[in-house]
Design a protein around this motif. Structure first.
Motif, PDB file in Angstrom:
ATOM      1  N   ILE A  99      43.626  37.334  51.000  1.00 20.19           N
ATOM      2  CA  ILE A  99      42.522  37.056  50.083  1.00 20.19           C
ATOM      3  C   ILE A  99      43.051  36.123  49.000  1.00 20.19           C
ATOM      4  O   ILE A  99      44.160  36.304  48.497  1.00 20.19           O
ATOM      5  N   GLY A 100      42.282  35.084  48.693  1.00 13.88           N
ATOM      6  CA  GLY A 100      42.681  34.160  47.644  1.00 13.88           C
ATOM      7  C   GLY A 100      42.753  34.859  46.290  1.00 13.88           C
ATOM      8  O   GLY A 100      42.015  35.811  46.037  1.00 13.88           O
ATOM      9  N   PHE A 101      43.638  34.364  45.427  1.00 17.04           N
ATOM     10  CA  PHE A 101      43.800  35.015  44.124  1.00 17.04           C
ATOM     11  C   PHE A 101      42.504  34.965  43.314  1.00 17.04           C
ATOM     12  O   PHE A 101      42.085  35.971  42.730  1.00 17.04           O
ATOM     13  N   ASP A 102      41.842  33.801  43.298  1.00 20.46           N
ATOM     14  CA  ASP A 102      40.576  33.699  42.565  1.00 20.46           C
ATOM     15  C   ASP A 102      39.493  34.559  43.221  1.00 20.46           C
ATOM     16  O   ASP A 102      38.670  35.169  42.524  1.00 20.46           O
ATOM     17  N   GLU A 103      39.493  34.596  44.558  1.00 21.38           N
ATOM     18  CA  GLU A 103      38.541  35.451  45.265  1.00 21.38           C
ATOM     19  C   GLU A 103      38.784  36.923  44.928  1.00 21.38           C
ATOM     20  O   GLU A 103      37.848  37.711  44.785  1.00 21.38           O
ATOM     21  N   CYS A 104      40.054  37.269  44.767  1.00 24.20           N
ATOM     22  CA  CYS A 104      40.424  38.630  44.386  1.00 24.20           C
ATOM     23  C   CYS A 104      39.880  38.971  42.999  1.00 24.20           C
ATOM     24  O   CYS A 104      39.357  40.073  42.776  1.00 24.20           O
TER      25      CYS A 104
END
Length: 323
Positions: A99-104
């Motif tokens: 999972i992308g950090f920003d998506e997280c």
């Protein structure tokens, strides 16, 4: 070898581009079996809450403050469980752990905002029952549609304004402890613990938000039901007492389903982290997002006569028209 140079620290302090959600640690071999009850509950939650929203929208008899608040609760439940469970099922079934950090951070924002709104709507529903039982003749003048809309909006904004700092506190932390999160979704403290910086501010703020939202709502619910109990006990007729209190049973059940796993997760994290295995923490954290959305439509469908009557009328309508 344990000491890092300044350049290495600066490199490691950058936010990772992706994170790994490894599901439920210690139960990796059982992921596929755990996914079946998770998926079943999620499907039931989606069907039940969408059905409630349809009923409340299309049935004129349900266009009342109590059911508007129930619609808010259903919408909140839909967003709350949909923010985490599809990703968890992707981990269980297809090993989609990245999972992308920003998506997280976005997932973290939605989960914490709508769990806070769940608590707030339950508090508003307790106030609704208080007005309905203690001031029945003034119910329609006190709880008007604009009051319900403003109350719901205030509850939502409260969650947004208190949760937004989570994302900024998490974003600014230096990360140098890998990128693996032992969880099925991005919980605030689970992500913060990947940092090699000082997370005291994050921990203290998280506790403050829990007390500001949960503590305030529980206090209001407790006061409301204390006043309700006094009003019900003072009624002279036993039938009147039973009828008055029966209008609260569905809401009391919703409170139990929502706060029980929340209390367990909150206290076990702070006092039982040495005795309770991490897998248990994570299972309860997922149940907290699944149990209320699954059970609330069932409880309100069974306990609320107006909703039962609407369901019966919908399913018996074509038959009646032919006769």
């Amino acid at each position: 070898m344990l000491w890092l140079t300044l350049d290495q620290c600066q490199l490691l302090s950058q936010s990772p581009s992706t994170l790994i959600l490894n599901g439920i640690p210690g139960l990796e071999d059982m992921h596929i079996w755990i996914s079946f009850p998770f998926c079943s509950m999620y499907v039931m939650a989606m069907a039940g809450n969408c059905g409630l929203l349809y009923l409340i929208h299309h049935e004129d008899s349900l266009h009342r403050p109590m059911y508007y608040l129930l619609a808010m609760l259903s919408l909140t439940d839909l967003v709350m469980c949909s923010s985490a469970i599809p990703k968890a099922l992707g981990i269980f079934w297809f090993h989609l752990t990245e999972i992308g950090f920003d998506e997280c951070l976005v997932q973290m924002f939605f989960i914490h905002t709508f769990t806070g709104m769940e608590s707030g709507v339950l508090m508003l529903m307790a106030l609704d029952r208080y007005v309905a039982i203690c001031y029945p003749l003034r119910y329609s003048t006190i709880l008007t549609d604009p009051v319900i809309i403003r109350s719901g909006l205030a509850t939502f904004l409260r969650g947004v304004l208190l949760v937004i700092p989570f994302t900024f506190l998490t974003k600014r932390l230096p990360y140098c402890r890998g990128n693996i999160i032992p969880h099925t979704y991005c919980d605030h403290m689970s992500v913060a613990k990947l940092s090699c910086g000082n997370i005291t501010a994050s921990a203290i703020y998280g506790l403050m938000v829990a007390l500001l939202i949960g503590g305030f709502d529980i206090l209001c619910i407790t006061v409301s039901y204390t006043m309700i109990l006094r009003a019900v006990v003072s009624l002279s007729s036993s039938d009147a007492r039973q009828k008055a209190f029966s209008t609260c049973t569905a809401h009391i059940s919703a409170i139990v389903f929502s706060y029980s796993p929340a209390f367990f997760s909150f206290f076990s994290h702070r006092f039982g982290h040495h005795t309770i295995p991490p897998s248990c923490h994570i299972l309860v954290a997922n149940i907290y997002l699944l149990l209320p959305p699954t059970m609330n439509p069932i409880v309100y469908g069974v306990k609320t006569k107006q909703i039962r009557d609407c369901v019966v009328r919908i399913f018996s309508g074509p038959k009646d028209s032919k006769s």
